[in-house]
Motif scaffolding. Structure first.
Motif, mmCIF file in Angstrom:
data_model
loop_
_atom_site.group_PDB
_atom_site.id
_atom_site.type_symbol
_atom_site.label_atom_id
_atom_site.label_comp_id
_atom_site.label_asym_id
_atom_site.label_seq_id
_atom_site.Cartn_x
_atom_site.Cartn_y
_atom_site.Cartn_z
ATOM 1 N N LEU A 1 0.815 -1.209 0.000
ATOM 2 C CA LEU A 1 0.000 0.000 0.000
ATOM 3 C C LEU A 1 0.852 1.263 0.000
ATOM 4 O O LEU A 1 0.367 2.333 -0.352
ATOM 5 C CB LEU A 1 -0.946 0.005 1.210
ATOM 6 N N ARG A 2 2.099 1.148 0.391
ATOM 7 C CA ARG A 2 3.004 2.306 0.392
ATOM 8 C C ARG A 2 3.686 2.505 -0.949
ATOM 9 O O ARG A 2 3.979 3.622 -1.341
ATOM 10 C CB ARG A 2 4.100 2.134 1.446
ATOM 11 N N GLN A 3 3.976 1.427 -1.641
ATOM 12 C CA GLN A 3 4.829 1.521 -2.822
ATOM 13 C C GLN A 3 4.071 1.776 -4.122
ATOM 14 O O GLN A 3 4.664 2.140 -5.112
ATOM 15 C CB GLN A 3 5.654 0.258 -2.976
ATOM 16 N N LYS A 4 2.799 1.571 -4.135
ATOM 17 C CA LYS A 4 2.045 1.715 -5.378
ATOM 18 C C LYS A 4 1.076 2.876 -5.279
ATOM 19 O O LYS A 4 0.504 3.138 -4.231
ATOM 20 C CB LYS A 4 1.250 0.437 -5.654
ATOM 21 N N SER A 5 0.909 3.541 -6.388
ATOM 22 C CA SER A 5 -0.147 4.547 -6.405
ATOM 23 C C SER A 5 -1.497 3.857 -6.587
ATOM 24 O O SER A 5 -2.523 4.371 -6.176
ATOM 25 C CB SER A 5 0.099 5.572 -7.511
ATOM 26 N N TYR B 1 -3.296 -0.027 -5.990
ATOM 27 C CA TYR B 1 -3.113 -1.353 -5.419
ATOM 28 C C TYR B 1 -4.423 -2.101 -5.569
ATOM 29 O O TYR B 1 -5.491 -1.517 -5.743
ATOM 30 C CB TYR B 1 -2.666 -1.294 -3.958
ATOM 31 N N SER B 2 -4.316 -3.408 -5.492
ATOM 32 C CA SER B 2 -5.494 -4.238 -5.733
ATOM 33 C C SER B 2 -6.378 -4.324 -4.487
ATOM 34 O O SER B 2 -5.933 -4.032 -3.364
ATOM 35 C CB SER B 2 -5.053 -5.641 -6.150
ATOM 36 N N VAL B 3 -7.589 -4.734 -4.694
ATOM 37 C CA VAL B 3 -8.499 -4.977 -3.585
ATOM 38 C C VAL B 3 -7.925 -6.083 -2.695
ATOM 39 O O VAL B 3 -8.039 -6.025 -1.470
ATOM 40 C CB VAL B 3 -9.911 -5.361 -4.103
ATOM 41 N N PHE B 4 -7.263 -7.044 -3.310
ATOM 42 C CA PHE B 4 -6.653 -8.121 -2.545
ATOM 43 C C PHE B 4 -5.550 -7.590 -1.622
ATOM 44 O O PHE B 4 -5.441 -8.015 -0.477
ATOM 45 C CB PHE B 4 -6.089 -9.200 -3.482
ATOM 46 N N ASP B 5 -4.742 -6.648 -2.119
ATOM 47 C CA ASP B 5 -3.708 -6.037 -1.280
ATOM 48 C C ASP B 5 -4.347 -5.374 -0.061
ATOM 49 O O ASP B 5 -3.842 -5.486 1.058
ATOM 50 C CB ASP B 5 -2.901 -4.985 -2.055
ATOM 51 N N TYR B 6 -5.430 -4.666 -0.272
ATOM 52 C CA TYR B 6 -6.106 -3.989 0.830
ATOM 53 C C TYR B 6 -6.735 -5.007 1.784
ATOM 54 O O TYR B 6 -6.684 -4.843 3.012
ATOM 55 C CB TYR B 6 -7.170 -3.026 0.298
ATOM 56 N N TYR B 7 -7.292 -6.072 1.228
ATOM 57 C CA TYR B 7 -7.861 -7.150 2.050
ATOM 58 C C TYR B 7 -6.782 -7.752 2.954
ATOM 59 O O TYR B 7 -7.004 -7.937 4.158
ATOM 60 C CB TYR B 7 -8.468 -8.228 1.141
ATOM 61 N N ILE B 8 -5.624 -8.030 2.394
ATOM 62 C CA ILE B 8 -4.517 -8.598 3.180
ATOM 63 C C ILE B 8 -4.147 -7.641 4.303
ATOM 64 O O ILE B 8 -3.904 -8.048 5.446
ATOM 65 C CB ILE B 8 -3.298 -8.914 2.286
ATOM 66 N N ALA B 9 -4.087 -6.358 4.008
ATOM 67 C CA ALA B 9 -3.759 -5.353 5.025
ATOM 68 C C ALA B 9 -4.785 -5.373 6.155
ATOM 69 O O ALA B 9 -4.428 -5.300 7.338
ATOM 70 C CB ALA B 9 -3.691 -3.969 4.387
ATOM 71 N N LEU B 10 -6.054 -5.483 5.822
ATOM 72 C CA LEU B 10 -7.104 -5.523 6.843
ATOM 73 C C LEU B 10 -7.028 -6.793 7.681
ATOM 74 O O LEU B 10 -7.224 -6.758 8.900
ATOM 75 C CB LEU B 10 -8.486 -5.383 6.211
ATOM 76 N N VAL B 11 -6.735 -7.912 7.046
ATOM 77 C CA VAL B 11 -6.589 -9.175 7.774
ATOM 78 C C VAL B 11 -5.423 -9.084 8.748
ATOM 79 O O VAL B 11 -5.529 -9.507 9.908
ATOM 80 C CB VAL B 11 -6.422 -10.360 6.793
ATOM 81 N N LYS B 12 -4.305 -8.512 8.299
ATOM 82 C CA LYS B 12 -3.147 -8.346 9.185
ATOM 83 C C LYS B 12 -3.484 -7.444 10.370
ATOM 84 O O LYS B 12 -3.090 -7.728 11.505
ATOM 85 C CB LYS B 12 -1.965 -7.783 8.400
#
Length: 140
Positions: free
Chosen positions: A92-96, A98-109
């Motif tokens: 989430l920091r490196q991309k302008s 990001y995918s919904v999956f990336d955000y989902y992973i962040a929320l799970v973490k």
């Protein structure tokens, strides 16, 4: 040099969620021991009172830094928590974009983090600062 050591101690104090070590020392106790050793090793010339005051400032800064955990306003807590998501997730920091999956992973973490978080590791104290009553109010 003593001022730099005091600043460094306050910065170190803002590293959150540290636990008691195997010897039963709190993060503030460990920092105090390090300040005593640094004062001697580097001849900083700090008095015992100055070292204790430094640890108290460090604890105060740390508690203010994560003060939203004690906020009765859920909106304040959530606002600060959402700001941590990119900080703790490289995608989430490196991309302008990001995918919904990336955000989902962040929320799970984030959910896993909160599920295992021990409330006793959130706020700090050192030699009765803050007072037990104040600390109790922050953790209730």
């Amino acid at each position: 040099p003593a001022c730099l050591a005091q600043i460094a101690a306050c910065i170190e104090g803002t590293i959150p969620f540290r636990t008691i070590d195997s010897k039963g020392r709190t993060p503030a106790d460990i920092l105090y021991d390090r300040m005593i050793a640094s004062n001697c090793n580097f001849q900083l010339g700090m008095t015992e009172k100055e070292i204790i005051d430094t640890i108290h400032r460090s604890v105060d800064l740390s508690n203010r830094d994560i003060g939203n955990f004690a906020s009765p306003d859920a909106g304040c807590f959530l606002d600060q928590t959402w700001k941590l998501i990119p900080e703790t997730n490289e995608h989430l920091r490196q991309k302008s974009l990001y995918s919904v999956f990336d955000y989902y992973i962040a929320l799970v973490k984030l959910e896993k983090f909160f599920a295992q978080l021990n409330s006793s590791t959130i706020f700090r104290s050192f030699q009765n600062e803050p007072k037990k009553e104040t600390l109790q109010e922050m953790t209730d």
